[in-house]
Design a protein around this motif. Structure first.
Motif, mmCIF file in Angstrom:
data_model
loop_
_atom_site.group_PDB
_atom_site.id
_atom_site.type_symbol
_atom_site.label_atom_id
_atom_site.label_comp_id
_atom_site.label_asym_id
_atom_site.label_seq_id
_atom_site.Cartn_x
_atom_site.Cartn_y
_atom_site.Cartn_z
ATOM 1 N N THR A 355 0.851 -1.221 -0.004
ATOM 2 C CA THR A 355 -0.032 -0.090 0.080
ATOM 3 C C THR A 355 0.909 1.172 -0.065
ATOM 4 O OG1 THR A 355 -1.768 -1.310 1.337
ATOM 5 C CG2 THR A 355 -1.715 1.295 1.145
ATOM 6 N N PRO A 356 0.554 2.246 -0.819
ATOM 7 C CA PRO A 356 1.733 3.268 -1.033
ATOM 8 C C PRO A 356 1.442 4.086 0.377
ATOM 9 C CG PRO A 356 0.252 3.166 -2.791
ATOM 10 C CD PRO A 356 -0.331 2.129 -2.084
ATOM 11 N N PRO A 357 2.632 4.452 0.741
ATOM 12 C CA PRO A 357 2.688 5.181 2.102
ATOM 13 C C PRO A 357 2.075 6.538 2.105
ATOM 14 C CG PRO A 357 4.793 5.184 1.151
ATOM 15 C CD PRO A 357 4.054 4.394 0.221
ATOM 16 N N THR A 358 1.641 7.191 3.098
ATOM 17 C CA THR A 358 1.237 8.658 3.492
ATOM 18 C C THR A 358 2.279 9.314 3.504
ATOM 19 O OG1 THR A 358 -1.031 7.711 4.222
ATOM 20 C CG2 THR A 358 -0.139 9.930 4.678
ATOM 21 N N ILE A 359 2.684 10.332 2.435
ATOM 22 C CA ILE A 359 3.725 11.263 2.815
ATOM 23 C C ILE A 359 3.210 12.789 2.482
ATOM 24 C CG2 ILE A 359 5.819 11.877 1.405
ATOM 25 C CD1 ILE A 359 6.343 9.217 0.516
ATOM 26 N N SER A 360 3.726 13.388 3.292
ATOM 27 C CA SER A 360 3.346 14.685 3.423
ATOM 28 C C SER A 360 4.000 15.479 2.213
ATOM 29 C CB SER A 360 3.724 15.594 4.877
ATOM 30 O OG SER A 360 3.094 15.012 5.624
ATOM 31 N N GLY A 361 3.791 16.727 2.005
ATOM 32 C CA GLY A 361 4.585 17.522 0.932
ATOM 33 C C GLY A 361 6.067 17.290 0.770
ATOM 34 N N PRO A 375 6.650 -3.294 -4.644
ATOM 35 C CA PRO A 375 6.372 -4.620 -4.974
ATOM 36 C C PRO A 375 5.560 -4.896 -6.213
ATOM 37 C CG PRO A 375 5.836 -4.051 -2.909
ATOM 38 C CD PRO A 375 6.121 -2.739 -3.584
ATOM 39 N N THR A 376 5.656 -6.020 -6.908
ATOM 40 C CA THR A 376 4.849 -6.629 -8.156
ATOM 41 C C THR A 376 3.367 -6.486 -7.907
ATOM 42 O OG1 THR A 376 6.532 -8.318 -8.321
ATOM 43 C CG2 THR A 376 4.585 -8.443 -9.524
ATOM 44 N N GLY A 377 2.908 -5.849 -9.146
ATOM 45 C CA GLY A 377 1.464 -5.505 -8.936
ATOM 46 C C GLY A 377 1.064 -3.925 -8.463
ATOM 47 N N CYS A 378 2.075 -3.302 -7.933
ATOM 48 C CA CYS A 378 1.707 -2.119 -7.098
ATOM 49 C C CYS A 378 2.066 -0.768 -7.986
ATOM 50 C CB CYS A 378 2.474 -2.271 -5.761
ATOM 51 S SG CYS A 378 1.879 -3.621 -4.550
ATOM 52 N N VAL A 379 2.479 -0.852 -9.071
ATOM 53 C CA VAL A 379 2.989 0.295 -9.656
ATOM 54 C C VAL A 379 1.895 1.260 -9.980
ATOM 55 C CG1 VAL A 379 4.037 1.093 -12.072
ATOM 56 C CG2 VAL A 379 4.881 -0.923 -10.855
ATOM 57 N N ASP A 380 0.635 0.732 -10.557
ATOM 58 C CA ASP A 380 -0.269 1.599 -10.659
ATOM 59 C C ASP A 380 -0.767 2.442 -9.378
ATOM 60 O OD1 ASP A 380 -0.361 0.985 -13.103
ATOM 61 O OD2 ASP A 380 -1.907 -0.425 -13.299
ATOM 62 N N ALA A 381 -0.746 1.520 -8.373
ATOM 63 C CA ALA A 381 -1.571 2.274 -6.985
ATOM 64 C C ALA A 381 -0.359 3.301 -6.519
ATOM 65 C CB ALA A 381 -1.487 1.078 -5.991
ATOM 66 N N TYR A 382 0.914 2.915 -6.838
ATOM 67 C CA TYR A 382 1.983 4.035 -6.409
ATOM 68 C C TYR A 382 1.789 5.388 -7.351
ATOM 69 C CZ TYR A 382 4.439 1.690 -2.771
ATOM 70 O OH TYR A 382 4.889 0.920 -1.438
ATOM 71 N N LYS A 383 1.594 4.869 -8.450
ATOM 72 C CA LYS A 383 1.637 6.129 -9.545
ATOM 73 C C LYS A 383 0.294 7.194 -9.309
ATOM 74 C CE LYS A 383 4.309 4.406 -13.465
ATOM 75 N NZ LYS A 383 4.264 4.124 -14.935
ATOM 76 N N ALA A 384 -0.941 6.331 -8.842
ATOM 77 C CA ALA A 384 -2.046 7.030 -8.331
ATOM 78 C C ALA A 384 -1.857 7.908 -7.096
ATOM 79 C CB ALA A 384 -3.366 5.992 -8.148
ATOM 80 N N ASN A 385 -0.974 7.813 -6.413
ATOM 81 C CA ASN A 385 -0.773 8.535 -5.305
ATOM 82 C C ASN A 385 0.347 9.876 -5.757
ATOM 83 O OD1 ASN A 385 1.177 9.706 -2.877
ATOM 84 N ND2 ASN A 385 0.156 7.935 -1.794
ATOM 85 N N SER A 386 -0.416 10.911 -5.405
ATOM 86 C CA SER A 386 -0.074 12.126 -5.995
ATOM 87 C C SER A 386 1.224 12.513 -5.421
ATOM 88 C CB SER A 386 -1.139 13.425 -6.045
ATOM 89 O OG SER A 386 -1.221 13.581 -4.257
ATOM 90 N N ALA A 387 1.309 12.681 -4.302
ATOM 91 C CA ALA A 387 2.692 13.015 -3.473
ATOM 92 C C ALA A 387 3.790 12.227 -4.163
ATOM 93 C CB ALA A 387 2.355 12.965 -2.141
ATOM 94 N N ILE A 388 3.674 10.646 -4.245
ATOM 95 C CA ILE A 388 4.694 10.027 -4.833
ATOM 96 C C ILE A 388 5.048 10.151 -6.094
ATOM 97 C CG2 ILE A 388 5.573 7.581 -4.697
ATOM 98 C CD1 ILE A 388 4.058 6.764 -2.345
#
Length: 401
Positions: A355-361, A375-388
């Motif tokens: 699960t993508p971490p919660t990151i402040s600005g 991790p495998t299969g998590c690229v899209d979820a990380y790209k959906a996280n605006s801060a990351i």
């Protein structure tokens, strides 16, 4: 004394004294005093007596200050063997042997404690009431405990009886250094309670220590290495933590000569643990799960760091680590501001959380070619996280790709 006398032609034997009429009236008592042996020193001060010469004298002997012992109740069994006492007018020799000391009052006996280096012995008096043949008396003994400075085994308590000086004696075998608590070539630095101590001298200020420092500490993870004790020590070159699992704020902050540090046992750290340690090139924080603010802020020479178990971090985690080329952030779930700000040579970053971490600005100013591996299969979820996604500019790939 009694004498034989003749009065008016008549003889009288064994007469103690004679009453003779006086011309002025009344009588006077006459007796023989030639057998008197007392002197003034034998008669109480102020008292009158007649000497053997028939002279009136005054006594000079001081009044007696003796203690009335007629009500004493001790028996031979109540008195240590070989010791004597006067009881109810007679001299008694004690027969008591072994066991606790038997006393009639708390003031009769005491406790003498003798301890050696690195150990502390605590002894307190103990009284128990004993009934024998309808009589009660107190048995006096000592409850004793022993502890030792960190890094030493305390030794074994030994108790004895000093009948000459009326003491329960409490001693112990010597404290011994625990094997493995100190390594050759490292300064002996322990932590105990609120203080560090080095070379057996307690101190709360270690700013003068130089060279290689080993903090052995107690084998316990519930008390942290204390705040700021080594902060800004410019002479410290190496630091190794042996047993502690948590560290307070600013433990090694500003130690600009520090080149090597082993903190592999730490699981948590406060703020500014290694803030501005500008000579540090590598650090083992492989068991660290949580960190406060500015953990490695300004470590400009750092090229390698193990954060493989990290789950949460405060602000400025790796701020300004301008020589760092790769970093593993473990199972990071949350982080504060400016996570990787100023890491201008960073080429790769790995996060193992699905699960993508919660990151402040997070800010920017990292190397624009840096890739985040997830991790495998998590690229899209990380790209959906605006801060990351903003931090890595969409450069997110699967681990192993």
């Amino acid at each position: 004394m009694k004498v034989n006398v003749k009065i008016a032609g008549a003889s009288y034997n064994g007469v103690p004294s004679v009453l003779i009429p006086l011309q002025a009236g009344g009588t006077a008592t006459f007796c023989e005093v030639s057998d008197t042996t007392a002197t003034a020193a034998d008669v109480a001060t102020g008292k009158k007596f007649y000497t053997a010469a028939g002279e009136l004298a005054t006594g000079t002997k001081p009044a007696s200050t003796g203690t009335d012992i007629s009500d004493a109740t001790a028996t031979a069994a109540d008195i240590l063997a070989g010791k004597t006492a006067y009881v109810n007018g007679g001299k008694v020799t004690g027969t008591m042997t072994g066991g606790d000391v038997i006393v009639q009052s708390a003031d009769t006996w005491g406790i003498q404690v003798t301890q050696t280096a690195h150990q502390t012995i605590t002894a307190t008096p103990k009284f128990t009431t004993v009934e024998e043949n309808g009589k009660y008396r107190s048995n006096f003994s000592a409850d004793a405990s022993i502890s030792a400075n960190t890094g030493y085994s305390p030794g074994t308590i030994k108790k004895g009886t000093d009948s000459v000086n009326h003491m329960i004696t409490v001693t112990a075998s010597a404290a011994e250094e625990i094997a493995g608590m100190v390594e050759d070539g490292w300064a002996k630095v322990y932590e105990d309670g609120a203080s560090f101590y080095s070379d057996d001298a307690y101190t709360t200020e270690l700013s003068a220590l130089s060279g290689d420092i080993l903090v052995a500490g107690m084998k316990s993870g519930d008390v942290p290495i204390h705040n700021s004790h080594l902060s800004s020590n410019k002479a410290l070159t190496k630091f190794k933590n042996r047993f502690r699992t948590s560290a307070g704020n600013s433990l090694l902050s500003g130690c600009t000569s520090l080149t090597s540090v082993d903190l592999g046992n730490l699981t948590s750290a406060g703020d500014s643990l290694l803030y501005s340690c500008t000579s540090l090139t590598s650090v083992d924080l492989g068991n660290l799960t949580s960190a406060g603010n500015s953990l490695l802020y300004g470590c400009t020479s750092l090229t390698s760091v193990d954060l493989g178990n990290l789950t949460s971090a405060g602000n400025f985690l790796l701020y300004g680590c301008t020589s760092l080329t790769s970093v593993d952030l473990g199972n990071l779930t949350s982080a504060g501001n400016f996570l990787l700000y100023g890491c201008t040579k960073l080429q790769s970053c790995t996060i193992h959380s699905t699960t993508p971490p919660t990151i402040s600005g997070t800010g920017s100013a990292i190397n624009r070619t840096c890739v985040l591996y997830v991790p495998t299969g998590c690229v899209d979820a990380y790209k959906a996280n605006s801060a990351i996604n903003r931090l890595f500019g969409g450069r997110i790939k699967e681990i192993g790709s």
